[in-house]
Design an enzyme around this catalytic site. Structure first.
Site, PDB file in Angstrom:
ATOM      1  N   HIS A   8       0.847  -1.198   0.000  1.00  0.00           N
ATOM      2  CA  HIS A   8       0.000   0.000   0.000  1.00  0.00           C
ATOM      3  C   HIS A   8       0.874   1.236   0.000  1.00  0.00           C
ATOM      4  O   HIS A   8       1.992   1.210   0.509  1.00  0.00           O
ATOM      5  CB  HIS A   8      -0.952   0.012   1.200  1.00  0.00           C
ATOM      6  CG  HIS A   8      -0.265  -0.192   2.511  1.00  0.00           C
ATOM      7  ND1 HIS A   8       0.108  -1.447   2.957  1.00  0.00           N
ATOM      8  CD2 HIS A   8       0.145   0.682   3.450  1.00  0.00           C
ATOM      9  CE1 HIS A   8       0.713  -1.331   4.128  1.00  0.00           C
ATOM     10  NE2 HIS A   8       0.758  -0.047   4.451  1.00  0.00           N
ATOM     11  N   HIS A  55       0.957   5.176   1.270  1.00  0.00           N
ATOM     12  CA  HIS A  55       0.320   6.180   2.124  1.00  0.00           C
ATOM     13  C   HIS A  55       0.252   7.516   1.386  1.00  0.00           C
ATOM     14  O   HIS A  55       1.246   7.960   0.805  1.00  0.00           O
ATOM     15  CB  HIS A  55       1.141   6.400   3.401  1.00  0.00           C
ATOM     16  CG  HIS A  55       1.174   5.223   4.320  1.00  0.00           C
ATOM     17  ND1 HIS A  55       0.373   5.130   5.425  1.00  0.00           N
ATOM     18  CD2 HIS A  55       1.922   4.090   4.303  1.00  0.00           C
ATOM     19  CE1 HIS A  55       0.625   3.991   6.070  1.00  0.00           C
ATOM     20  NE2 HIS A  55       1.565   3.340   5.394  1.00  0.00           N
TER      21      HIS A  55
HETATM   22  P1  5GP Z   1       1.987   0.285   7.309  1.00  0.00           P
HETATM   23  O1  5GP Z   1       2.465   0.537   8.719  1.00  0.00           O
HETATM   24  O2  5GP Z   1       1.855  -1.203   7.032  1.00  0.00           O
HETATM   25  O3  5GP Z   1       2.767   1.006   6.260  1.00  0.00           O
HETATM   26  O4  5GP Z   1       0.538   0.920   7.251  1.00  0.00           O
HETATM   27  C1  5GP Z   1      -0.630   0.257   7.600  1.00  0.00           C
HETATM   28  C2  5GP Z   1      -1.675   1.324   7.765  1.00  0.00           C
HETATM   29  O5  5GP Z   1      -2.945   0.695   7.663  1.00  0.00           O
HETATM   30  C3  5GP Z   1      -1.634   2.040   9.120  1.00  0.00           C
HETATM   31  O6  5GP Z   1      -1.524   3.426   8.893  1.00  0.00           O
HETATM   32  C4  5GP Z   1      -2.948   1.647   9.782  1.00  0.00           C
HETATM   33  O7  5GP Z   1      -3.507   2.707  10.515  1.00  0.00           O
HETATM   34  C5  5GP Z   1      -3.812   1.279   8.595  1.00  0.00           C
HETATM   35  N1  5GP Z   1      -4.809   0.237   8.859  1.00  0.00           N
HETATM   36  C6  5GP Z   1      -4.599  -0.962   9.470  1.00  0.00           C
HETATM   37  N2  5GP Z   1      -5.730  -1.700   9.468  1.00  0.00           N
HETATM   38  C7  5GP Z   1      -6.676  -0.923   8.874  1.00  0.00           C
HETATM   39  C8  5GP Z   1      -8.073  -1.153   8.578  1.00  0.00           C
HETATM   40  O8  5GP Z   1      -8.645  -2.184   8.896  1.00  0.00           O
HETATM   41  N3  5GP Z   1      -8.716  -0.149   7.934  1.00  0.00           N
HETATM   42  C9  5GP Z   1      -8.093   1.026   7.575  1.00  0.00           C
HETATM   43  N4  5GP Z   1      -8.828   1.946   6.943  1.00  0.00           N
HETATM   44  N5  5GP Z   1      -6.791   1.255   7.826  1.00  0.00           N
HETATM   45  C10 5GP Z   1      -6.091   0.292   8.472  1.00  0.00           C
END
Ligand code: 5GP
Ligand code: ZN
Length: 171
Positions: A136, A138
């Site tokens: 993903h 951001h």
């Molecule tokens: P990472 O740390 O893997 O780069 O980012 C994961 C992101 O996904 C985090 O910012 C977290 O807040 C978001 N996130 C995790 N689970 C969910 C979910 O079930 N729904 C949404 N909308 N965001 C999520």
């Protein structure tokens, strides 16, 4: 798949001089051996619409949703509908599509939310802060005084250190 890359100097000279090879390291090695199955993946479920989300945009390939725990007002995520764990795994075409969509989303969100700047952030592997093992990107709108900081005031590296790193990557 190996790719050829050209140095900035060779571009400037207008020559397509092949300087080094970019390698494709094992995605499993890069993610510490963790490979989440599609059935267990929360972002697969969100992307497919099986789990509800605040969706800002959707097409055949991608869904853009608001992050549950926003770093700033409007923090969103571009999620490919196909499951890829990280940047090492996604095809080049998908990566290109993510960046095109990021550009469009950034323009729209900046205008609609009255943001003053924008960060794109993309984590790969636990060490880099990845918590959901489905690729993903951001989308983080920035506002004066929002308190977020990234890579601020790092100490300057020596020329020798930089040369050593450059050699490791390019030779
Ligand atoms: P990472 O740390 O893997 O780069 O980012 C994961 C992101 O996904 C985090 O910012 C977290 O807040 C978001 N996130 C995790 N689970 C969910 C979910 O079930 N729904 C949404 N909308 N965001 C999520
Ligand atoms: Zn997934």
């Amino acid at each position: 798949m190996n790719m050829q890359a050209c140095s900035p100097d060779s571009w400037r000279r207008g020559k397509k001089e092949k300087r080094f090879q970019l390698v494709n390291l094992s995605p499993l090695k890069r993610t510490g051996g963790i490979k989440v199955k599609k059935e267990d993946c929360i972002f697969c479920k969100i992307a497919a619409g099986e789990v509800p989300s605040k969706t800002l945009y959707e097409d055949e390939q991608f869904r853009v949703i608001l992050d549950l725990a926003p770093a700033t007002k409007g923090h969103a995520l571009i999620i490919p509908k196909e499951h890829y764990a990280n940047l090492y795994e996604i095809p080049h075409e998908t990566a290109a599509g993510v960046m095109k969509l990021a550009k469009t989303m950034a323009a729209t969100m900046t205008e609609r939310l009255g943001a003053e700047g924008f960060n794109l952030l993309q984590n790969n592997g636990e060490t880099a802060g990845q918590t959901v093992m489905h690729f993903h990107m951001h989308l983080i709108p920035r506002y004066k005084g929002d308190g977020q900081q990234l890579f601020h005031e790092q100490p300057t590296a020596s020329q020798e250190e930089l040369e050593e790193i450059k050699r490791k990557i390019t030779e």
